[in-house]
Design a protein around this motif. Structure first.
Motif, PDB file in Angstrom:
ATOM      1  N   UNK A  11      22.880   7.344  14.179  1.00  0.00           N
ATOM      2  CA  UNK A  11      21.847   7.903  13.466  1.00  0.00           C
ATOM      3  C   UNK A  11      21.039   8.967  14.167  1.00  0.00           C
ATOM      4  N   UNK A  12      21.086   8.994  15.510  1.00  0.00           N
ATOM      5  CA  UNK A  12      20.343  10.063  16.279  1.00  0.00           C
ATOM      6  C   UNK A  12      20.805  11.079  16.102  1.00  0.00           C
ATOM      7  N   UNK A  13      22.354  11.002  16.147  1.00  0.00           N
ATOM      8  CA  UNK A  13      23.215  12.557  16.002  1.00  0.00           C
ATOM      9  C   UNK A  13      22.777  13.113  14.754  1.00  0.00           C
ATOM     10  N   UNK A  14      22.708  12.413  13.454  1.00  0.00           N
ATOM     11  CA  UNK A  14      22.284  12.884  12.387  1.00  0.00           C
ATOM     12  C   UNK A  14      20.801  13.315  12.368  1.00  0.00           C
ATOM     13  N   UNK A  15      20.137  12.767  13.000  1.00  0.00           N
ATOM     14  CA  UNK A  15      18.636  13.056  13.072  1.00  0.00           C
ATOM     15  C   UNK A  15      18.540  14.565  13.751  1.00  0.00           C
ATOM     16  N   UNK A  16      19.328  14.664  14.858  1.00  0.00           N
ATOM     17  CA  UNK A  16      19.021  15.994  15.485  1.00  0.00           C
ATOM     18  C   UNK A  16      19.806  16.908  14.666  1.00  0.00           C
ATOM     19  N   UNK A  17      20.963  16.687  13.923  1.00  0.00           N
ATOM     20  CA  UNK A  17      21.210  17.866  12.990  1.00  0.00           C
ATOM     21  C   UNK A  17      20.118  18.070  11.904  1.00  0.00           C
ATOM     22  N   UNK A  18      19.810  17.350  11.393  1.00  0.00           N
ATOM     23  CA  UNK A  18      18.709  17.226  10.185  1.00  0.00           C
ATOM     24  C   UNK A  18      17.498  18.292  10.842  1.00  0.00           C
ATOM     25  N   UNK A  19      17.106  17.717  12.006  1.00  0.00           N
ATOM     26  CA  UNK A  19      15.901  18.315  12.741  1.00  0.00           C
ATOM     27  C   UNK A  19      16.431  19.966  13.096  1.00  0.00           C
ATOM     28  N   UNK A  20      17.456  20.378  13.370  1.00  0.00           N
ATOM     29  CA  UNK A  20      18.005  21.535  13.627  1.00  0.00           C
ATOM     30  C   UNK A  20      18.143  22.334  12.192  1.00  0.00           C
ATOM     31  N   UNK A  21      18.515  21.756  11.318  1.00  0.00           N
ATOM     32  CA  UNK A  21      18.424  22.364   9.951  1.00  0.00           C
ATOM     33  C   UNK A  21      17.166  22.930   9.672  1.00  0.00           C
ATOM     34  N   UNK A  22      16.258  21.975   9.728  1.00  0.00           N
ATOM     35  CA  UNK A  22      14.654  22.193   9.285  1.00  0.00           C
ATOM     36  C   UNK A  22      14.040  23.430  10.155  1.00  0.00           C
TER      37      UNK A  22
END
Lengths: 178, 106
Positions: A11-22
């Motif tokens: 979940x943390x990895x997905x969160x980082x990806x999502x954050x980088x996208x934003x």
């Protein structure tokens, strides 16, 4: 408790990806020269924001974000880009004033960012949430929209109707048959 | 155990970044549509802030979601109006560079 080990890290990895996208989408949206790329950056940023809303326990808002921002707002802006020609004027040699203005804008936004980050980091936020009265799920949201906030709900539909009519009235005159 | 997506500070920092990017775009852009896009970023920052406090600090998690839904509705209405104004301006001036829309600028 977790279905499989390492779910939290996943979940943390997905969160980082999502954050980088934003964040990357926001950067593209404000820094490119061509407006169509800027619109694409806005769409990317909204996809990332939808993921963040998902992490904030609100899948309904995540879907609404994609539906309204990516599906409606960005597409409308693309239509406007096709109707007008909004590209930034080509820059041969930038004048000193323009450079100074860009640097000033960068400085102002950096100051705003630093101040807000400092404010958010220094504040002692309560670690545990207070007593929850609802769980914030979609049925609760629907009941709240049609009971507590029904007046605001009706008003927003009225605002949207007036906005549509106003947009038609403003954009209509001046068109002539070819 | 607090991981990265369970702390309000991260979300607040992202919102601050979006807001700063919006301010930068609003100041730097020289076309009306670019400024409109920057404005949308500022709206998004406000929504993200609302959702953060809604998730971590609010007793009723429905309130923030309803508020953000209203923000989205108002943003959609604003975009519709602003784009129609931009198209009307373009039709009259053949340009949407704010520097050239200066008829009243003595």
């Amino acid at each position: 408790m977790n279905a499989f080990p390492g779910a939290e890290h996943f979940a943390a990895v997905i969160f980082v990806v999502v954050m980088a996208t934003a964040l990357g989408g926001a950067l593209i949206a404000v820094s490119t020269t061509r407006i169509i790329r800027s619109v694409c950056g806005l769409a990317l940023c909204c996809m990332g924001l939808a993921g963040l809303y998902y992490f904030l326990n609100s899948p309904f808002l995540a879907l609404m974000e994609i539906l309204i921002y990516v599906g409606a707002v960005c597409v409308t802006i693309v239509f406007a880009v096709m109707l007008a020609e909004p590209d930034e004027p080509p820059v041969g040699r930038k004048s000193w004033g323009a450079r100074l203005w860009g640097a000033g804008a960068l400085l102002a936004s950096l100051l705003v960012f630093a101040a807000l980050t400092r404010l958010g980091a220094d504040m002692p936020w309560a670690s545990a949430p207070v007593e929850r009265v609802t769980d914030g799920s979609v049925p609760v949201l629907g009941v709240a929209l049609l009971s507590t906030y029904s007046l605001a709900f009706e008003m927003i539909s009225l605002v949207l109707l007036v906005a549509i009519l106003g947009a038609l009235v403003i954009a209509r005159p001046g068109r002539s048959n070819p | 155990m607090t991981t990265i997506h369970h702390s309000p500070g991260v979300y607040l920092t992202i919102a601050a970044f979006l807001f700063a990017a919006g301010v930068y775009g609003l100041l730097r852009r020289r076309t009306l549509i670019g400024m409109l896009i920057a404005g949308e970023l500022i709206f998004s920052a406000a929504s993200l802030n609302f959702m953060t406090f809604n998730r971590f600090l609010a007793p009723d998690p429905a309130v923030g979601q309803v508020f953000v839904l209203f923000i989205m509705g108002l943003a959609a209405a604003e975009v519709a109006i602003a784009l129609s104004i931009i198209i009307a301006v373009y039709r009259n001036y053949r340009s949407i560079n704010p520097k050239e829309l200066s008829e009243l600028n003595g």
